[in-house]
Write an enzyme that holds these catalytic residues in place. Structure first.
Site, PDB file in Angstrom:
ATOM      1  N   ASP A 266      10.886 -11.697   3.211  1.00  0.00           N
ATOM      2  CA  ASP A 266      11.359 -13.086   3.263  1.00  0.00           C
ATOM      3  C   ASP A 266      12.773 -13.256   2.720  1.00  0.00           C
ATOM      4  O   ASP A 266      13.113 -14.283   2.124  1.00  0.00           O
ATOM      5  CB  ASP A 266      10.391 -14.027   2.517  1.00  0.00           C
TER       6      ASP A 266
ATOM      7  N   LYS B 138      15.773 -12.169   6.927  1.00  0.00           N
ATOM      8  CA  LYS B 138      16.092 -11.180   7.975  1.00  0.00           C
ATOM      9  C   LYS B 138      16.226 -11.863   9.343  1.00  0.00           C
ATOM     10  O   LYS B 138      17.119 -11.544  10.117  1.00  0.00           O
ATOM     11  CB  LYS B 138      14.998 -10.101   8.034  1.00  0.00           C
TER      12      LYS B 138
ATOM     13  N   GLN C 208       9.101  -7.139   6.496  1.00  0.00           N
ATOM     14  CA  GLN C 208       8.786  -6.969   5.066  1.00  0.00           C
ATOM     15  C   GLN C 208      10.029  -6.504   4.293  1.00  0.00           C
ATOM     16  O   GLN C 208      11.137  -6.800   4.710  1.00  0.00           O
ATOM     17  CB  GLN C 208       7.613  -5.995   4.880  1.00  0.00           C
TER      18      GLN C 208
ATOM     19  N   GLY D 158       6.974 -13.104   9.207  1.00  0.00           N
ATOM     20  CA  GLY D 158       7.337 -14.446   9.677  1.00  0.00           C
ATOM     21  C   GLY D 158       8.838 -14.554   9.532  1.00  0.00           C
ATOM     22  O   GLY D 158       9.338 -14.635   8.416  1.00  0.00           O
ATOM     23  N   HIS D 159       9.548 -14.483  10.648  1.00  0.00           N
ATOM     24  CA  HIS D 159      11.014 -14.480  10.612  1.00  0.00           C
ATOM     25  C   HIS D 159      11.523 -15.804  11.183  1.00  0.00           C
ATOM     26  O   HIS D 159      11.282 -16.123  12.341  1.00  0.00           O
ATOM     27  CB  HIS D 159      11.560 -13.287  11.423  1.00  0.00           C
TER      28      HIS D 159
END
Ligand code: GDP
Ligand code: IMO
Ligand code: MG
Length: 422
Positions: free
Chosen positions: A13, A16, A221, A40-41
């Site tokens: 988080d 990225k 990650q 979750g990007h």
């Protein structure tokens, strides 16, 4: 033309998604190489906000082709949802997304096993997406791969084999269907829908490299969640570090050029596990509120703490980056003073490394240097380093010095344009 790798340098988080989207204007192909829908990007531009879990963030740039590499564990349900959502928003996916035939598939029983493990003695605080059990099946040679979906008999055999040893422990889980035929029927249907995206992506990427296509590899990650180098056992189940970019794509190490670390201006972590600079007080809560630190995948509150230079030096070493992107600098504009962890004390001795033994991690004490903040000044409109307030520049320069890296890009807000190039 060598490929560029983007890696998270902390516990995920770091931003990225924003940076991959920002950089992908200059790339032809964006590739995910590990992890799965645990990621979750977030990408924001104009008035749109997208949260991507499996599809590379480059999908939002019309010039980019996207690849899901063999190292990813693919949940076909999550993927089909993501494709449908993107298409509904006018983002063309068909013809622009290619998935490795070797990706391992998340099966319904993987999610059930994940939930079961999480209710046991060793709770990791996983995302519940079935990631650990799927990688376990991959390593123990019981996995189902994308290529297995295209022949119903092969599929039935593989599911039957894979379920054989699991069945007894899964029998009483409510709502879990363990009928091989039913699972095979469902997944055969996904196969029909996913066939047009499936290909030998290792071959494809190596050919593209020879044609001088510009390839950006999007890590998921972060280094401290790496299964080998992170805070084991409180980690994810893949190699999140830059080395994973090769094993997760089939691109050889000689094809990698730049490695760029994404570094948040403070530290966050979701789930259980050691976190040396965590702030369990109102300062941590203020950081969470100011940074909107809630999980993009699960919505869980992220644990927040000060910047940890031991972690960043370690991350820079194992990932091999000297150049990084600093994100969420604007969030720190709520403080009179900001602390930076410059080292640790372990049993009275100063240490400059990041230990991976739980015993050492749980017993060390961070050593802080405190610098003045820029409270009340909104830096999100700054577009050059010189535009930043003096104390903000001092903070960035101090981070660079103690972390032994250079920040070539500084992010001062979630949107594409809220970015400073140095
Ligand atoms: P990722 O998993 O590394 O892609 O990061 P996430 O998307 O899970 O979390 C980063 C969050 O911070 C998202 O909500 C982004 O929109 C947001 N973000 C990214 N860069 C910045 C920044 O520089 N400032 C602020 N305020 N938010 C940012
Ligand atoms: P992105 O790509 C932050 C964490 C989970 C848990 C541990 C294991 O958005 O940075 P898993 O479901 O992978 O078995 O969970 O890893 N985790 C993440 N934390 N960002 C992520 O992805 C994460 N993906 C997994 O919270 O602690
Ligand atoms: Mg995320």
């Amino acid at each position: 033309m060598k490929a560029t790798v983007i890696v998270g340098s902390q516990w995920g988080d770091e931003g990225k998604g924003k940076i991959v989207d920002y950089l992908s204007e200059e790339y032809d192909i964006v590739v995910r190489y590990q992890g799965g829908a645990n990621a979750g990007h977030t990408v924001e531009f104009d008035k749109s906000k997208f949260i991507l879990h499996l599809i590379p963030s480059g999908i939002l740039r019309a010039n980019c082709v996207c690849v899901i590499g063999n190292g990813v564990v693919l949940d076909p349900i999550a993927l089909l949802d993501e494709i449908a959502f993107l298409e509904s928003q006018g983002v063309k996916v068909a013809g622009r997304l290619f998935i490795s035939l070797n990706t391992h598939l998340i099966m319904p029983y993987h999610k059930a096993m994940d939930a079961k493990q999480e209710s046991g003695k060793l709770k990791i605080g996983s995302t519940g997406r079935g990631i650990g059990p799927c990688y376990t099946d991959k390593a123990s040679r019981r996995g189902i791969r994308l290529q297995d979906l295209f022949d119903k008999n092969v599929l039935i055999n593989k599911i039957s084999l894979s379920l054989e040893e699991k069945r007894a422990s899964l029998e009483n889980i409510e709502g879990l269907n363990l009928s091989v035929d039913k699972i095979a029927e469902e997944y055969f249907g996904y196969g029909i829908m996913l066939r047009k995206y499936s290909t030998d992506t290792a071959m494809m990427l190596n050919k593209e490299l020879q044609k001088s296509s510009r390839i950006l590899l999007e890590g998921a990650q972060g280094a401290a969640l790496d299964v080998d180098f992170g805070t084991y056992p409180f980690v994810t189940s893949s190699n999140t570090i830059s080395g994973g970019a090769c094993t997760g794509t089939g691109l050889p190490p000689t094809s990698i050029g730049k490695i760029i670390g994404i570094v948040k201006a403070y530290t966050t972590r979701v789930g259980e596990g050691p976190f040396p600079t965590e702030l369990n007080d109102s300062v941590g809560e203020d950081l969470r509120t100011a940074g909107a630190e809630f999980g993009a995948t699960t919505g869980r509150a992220r644990r927040c703490g000060w910047y940890d230079s031991n972690l960043i030096r370690y991350s820079s070493m194992i990932n091999g980056f000297k150049t990084a992107v600093l994100t969420k600098l604007d969030v720190l504009g709520i403080f009179d003073e900001i602390s930076i962890c410059t080292g640790y004390k372990l049993k009275g001795k100063k240490i400059s490394y990041f230990p991976t033994s739980p015993d050492e991690l749980n017993n060390l004490k961070p050593v802080y240097k405190t610098v003045p903040g820029w409270k009340g000044i909104d830096i999100s409109a700054c577009r050059s380093f010189d535009d930043l307030p003096e104390n903000t520049q001092l903070y960035v320069n101090t981070l660079e010095k103690v972390s032994k890296i250079k920040f070539s890009i500084i992010s001062v807000g979630p949107k594409r344009e809220e970015t400073i190039l140095r």
